[in-house]
Design a protein around this motif. Structure first.
Motif, mmCIF file in Angstrom:
data_model
loop_
_atom_site.group_PDB
_atom_site.id
_atom_site.type_symbol
_atom_site.label_atom_id
_atom_site.label_comp_id
_atom_site.label_asym_id
_atom_site.label_seq_id
_atom_site.Cartn_x
_atom_site.Cartn_y
_atom_site.Cartn_z
ATOM 1 N N GLY A 1 38.267 70.536 -54.172
ATOM 2 C CA GLY A 1 38.443 69.314 -54.937
ATOM 3 C C GLY A 1 37.107 68.774 -55.425
ATOM 4 O O GLY A 1 36.107 69.492 -55.537
ATOM 5 N N ARG A 2 37.051 67.469 -55.709
ATOM 6 C CA ARG A 2 35.826 66.856 -56.237
ATOM 7 C C ARG A 2 34.683 66.952 -55.229
ATOM 8 O O ARG A 2 33.533 67.211 -55.601
ATOM 9 C CB ARG A 2 36.085 65.399 -56.600
ATOM 10 N N ALA A 3 34.999 66.726 -53.947
ATOM 11 C CA ALA A 3 33.948 66.817 -52.932
ATOM 12 C C ALA A 3 33.397 68.238 -52.844
ATOM 13 O O ALA A 3 32.190 68.439 -52.681
ATOM 14 C CB ALA A 3 34.493 66.368 -51.577
ATOM 15 N N GLY A 4 34.266 69.225 -52.954
ATOM 16 C CA GLY A 4 33.803 70.604 -52.908
ATOM 17 C C GLY A 4 32.936 70.969 -54.101
ATOM 18 O O GLY A 4 31.943 71.692 -53.968
ATOM 19 N N GLN A 5 33.311 70.469 -55.278
ATOM 20 C CA GLN A 5 32.501 70.719 -56.465
ATOM 21 C C GLN A 5 31.112 70.083 -56.324
ATOM 22 O O GLN A 5 30.107 70.674 -56.706
ATOM 23 C CB GLN A 5 33.215 70.174 -57.696
ATOM 24 N N MET A 6 31.088 68.871 -55.764
ATOM 25 C CA MET A 6 29.802 68.212 -55.531
ATOM 26 C C MET A 6 28.955 69.015 -54.546
ATOM 27 O O MET A 6 27.754 69.216 -54.748
ATOM 28 C CB MET A 6 30.042 66.800 -55.012
ATOM 29 N N LEU A 7 29.578 69.489 -53.455
ATOM 30 C CA LEU A 7 28.835 70.274 -52.466
ATOM 31 C C LEU A 7 28.259 71.540 -53.101
ATOM 32 O O LEU A 7 27.093 71.884 -52.863
ATOM 33 C CB LEU A 7 29.746 70.614 -51.293
ATOM 34 N N ASP A 8 29.060 72.235 -53.900
ATOM 35 C CA ASP A 8 28.585 73.469 -54.533
ATOM 36 C C ASP A 8 27.394 73.194 -55.445
ATOM 37 O O ASP A 8 26.420 73.966 -55.468
ATOM 38 C CB ASP A 8 29.720 74.113 -55.324
ATOM 39 N N LYS A 9 27.432 72.087 -56.198
ATOM 40 C CA LYS A 9 26.315 71.741 -57.084
ATOM 41 C C LYS A 9 25.066 71.392 -56.283
ATOM 42 O O LYS A 9 23.949 71.757 -56.656
ATOM 43 C CB LYS A 9 26.717 70.569 -57.979
ATOM 44 N N MET A 10 25.254 70.672 -55.175
ATOM 45 C CA MET A 10 24.117 70.279 -54.348
ATOM 46 C C MET A 10 23.350 71.499 -53.859
ATOM 47 O O MET A 10 22.117 71.586 -53.991
ATOM 48 C CB MET A 10 24.605 69.445 -53.156
ATOM 49 N N PHE A 11 24.069 72.455 -53.286
ATOM 50 C CA PHE A 11 23.384 73.594 -52.673
ATOM 51 C C PHE A 11 22.964 74.642 -53.704
ATOM 52 O O PHE A 11 22.020 75.395 -53.459
ATOM 53 C CB PHE A 11 24.254 74.181 -51.568
ATOM 54 N N ALA A 12 23.648 74.656 -54.850
ATOM 55 C CA ALA A 12 23.187 75.536 -55.928
ATOM 56 C C ALA A 12 21.807 75.104 -56.410
ATOM 57 O O ALA A 12 21.007 75.939 -56.860
ATOM 58 C CB ALA A 12 24.184 75.508 -57.080
ATOM 59 N N PRO B 1 21.427 66.590 -40.097
ATOM 60 C CA PRO B 1 22.524 65.709 -40.516
ATOM 61 C C PRO B 1 22.347 65.292 -41.973
ATOM 62 O O PRO B 1 21.241 64.948 -42.403
ATOM 63 C CB PRO B 1 22.405 64.499 -39.578
ATOM 64 N N MET B 2 23.452 65.342 -42.726
ATOM 65 C CA MET B 2 23.445 64.935 -44.126
ATOM 66 C C MET B 2 24.692 64.115 -44.436
ATOM 67 O O MET B 2 25.733 64.281 -43.794
ATOM 68 C CB MET B 2 23.407 66.155 -45.055
ATOM 69 N N MET B 3 24.596 63.263 -45.438
ATOM 70 C CA MET B 3 25.754 62.503 -45.892
ATOM 71 C C MET B 3 26.729 63.430 -46.606
ATOM 72 O O MET B 3 26.304 64.282 -47.406
ATOM 73 C CB MET B 3 25.316 61.369 -46.824
ATOM 74 N N PRO B 4 28.019 63.307 -46.362
ATOM 75 C CA PRO B 4 28.989 64.195 -47.002
ATOM 76 C C PRO B 4 29.122 63.900 -48.490
ATOM 77 O O PRO B 4 28.827 62.793 -48.949
ATOM 78 C CB PRO B 4 30.299 63.885 -46.259
ATOM 79 N N PRO B 5 29.552 64.885 -49.265
ATOM 80 C CA PRO B 5 29.666 64.682 -50.719
ATOM 81 C C PRO B 5 30.650 63.576 -51.101
ATOM 82 O O PRO B 5 30.484 62.951 -52.141
ATOM 83 C CB PRO B 5 30.110 66.050 -51.240
ATOM 84 N N SER B 6 31.669 63.333 -50.285
ATOM 85 C CA SER B 6 32.605 62.248 -50.603
ATOM 86 C C SER B 6 31.885 60.905 -50.624
ATOM 87 O O SER B 6 32.193 60.030 -51.448
ATOM 88 C CB SER B 6 33.748 62.215 -49.580
#
Length: 279
Positions: A146-157, A246-251
């Motif tokens: 979902g949106r959180a997963g897309q954000m996570l993928d962009k962050m680590f890319a 520790p990191m803040m979650p993409p949501s």
């Protein structure tokens, strides 16, 4: 007014009905109470006068409560022991996932749609540990979609890492503290984390990452026994015998865009740590 939308009966076409259902989901109504409607305003044909209540013995309630507490503690200990035995017997990630999915010692299993265990490449240098599945993850059976997963993928890319990379040096392995969705996306309880922890420890042992990202409060509770992601983020700690960040979650970042600056700093810290390990 309670804030809910109102419509006349002639306005309830399929599109409006779907919008009402989506609104109920946003409000946390995701589980029906009964299989059939019940008119609670309909009085029975005859009301019997209530029978006089017998005076309880002064110590009845405290004694009953005290008796129930050891039983509940024993049940939790038994479920944790069973989880530990199943996890220890698993010789591969596939066997571990099968054992965890079949395990009935966590009540969340009864209300979730799908088992949501892991994604990415086993053997990756970086393991991302999230809290628990949300609605999108529960639907697809994969963590961080979902949106959180897309954000996570962009962050680590942005630092050259991806869950679909075939190169272990640039890959991610992603999992959850809990693999079943809590109803209404509520926070996992301490007991639920404790029962899931034996499987999680074994999963991390079998996946063998160099570094762990603790992405959320439940992940921090499982990894270092603490919560307070806003206070903990950006500070390297030891979790499951490995360096962890520790990191803040993409949501959270989606709801609070200014926090992306701090998240970028955490990503740079992770990249530096990976580079130092490569030397």
């Amino acid at each position: 007014m309670d804030g809910s939308p109102t419509y006349r009966e002639d306005e309830l076409d399929a599109e409006v009905a779907l919008a009402l259902l989506e609104w109920q989901l946003e409000m946390g109504v995701d589980v029906p109470v009964l299989d059939a409607p019940l008119d609670r305003f309909e009085l029975p044909a005859r009301l019997d006068p209530p029978a006089p209540a017998a005076a309880p013995a002064p110590m009845a309630a405290p004694v009953a409560a005290a008796a129930a507490m050891p039983a509940a503690a024993d049940d939790l200990s038994a479920r944790i022991a069973e989880a530990e035995a199943l996890a220890a017997a698993a010789g591969s990630l596939e066997a571990l996932a099968a054992a965890q999915e079949a395990f009935d010692g966590i009540e969340l299993k009864k209300g979730a749609r799908r088992f949501c265990c892991a994604d990415g490449r086993p053997g990756a240098r970086v393991l991302i540990l999230g809290d628990a599945p949300g609605d999108d993850e529960d639907s697809q059976g994969r963590p961080f979609v979902g949106r959180a997963g897309q954000m996570l993928d962009k962050m680590f890319a942005a630092i050259g890492l991806a869950r679909d990379s075939v190169d272990a040096e640039r890959a991610l392995y992603i999992t959850n503290t809990l693999c079943w969705r809590p109803p209404g996306n509520r926070d996992p309880s301490a007991d639920e984390i404790a029962v899931s922890l034996p499987f999680l420890r074994r999963q991390i042992e079998l996946a063998g990452p160099d570094l762990i990202v603790l992405m959320g409060n439940a992940a921090c509770q499982a990894g270092i026994g603490q919560q307070g992601i806003m206070r903990l983020r950006g500070q390297w700690v030891q979790a499951f015998g490995r360096p962890a960040l520790p990191m803040m979650p993409p949501s959270y970042l989606l709801a609070n865009p200014p926090a992306k600056r701090e998240a970028w700093g955490d990503l740079l810290s992770l990249a530096e740590r990976l580079e130092a390990l490569s030397v």
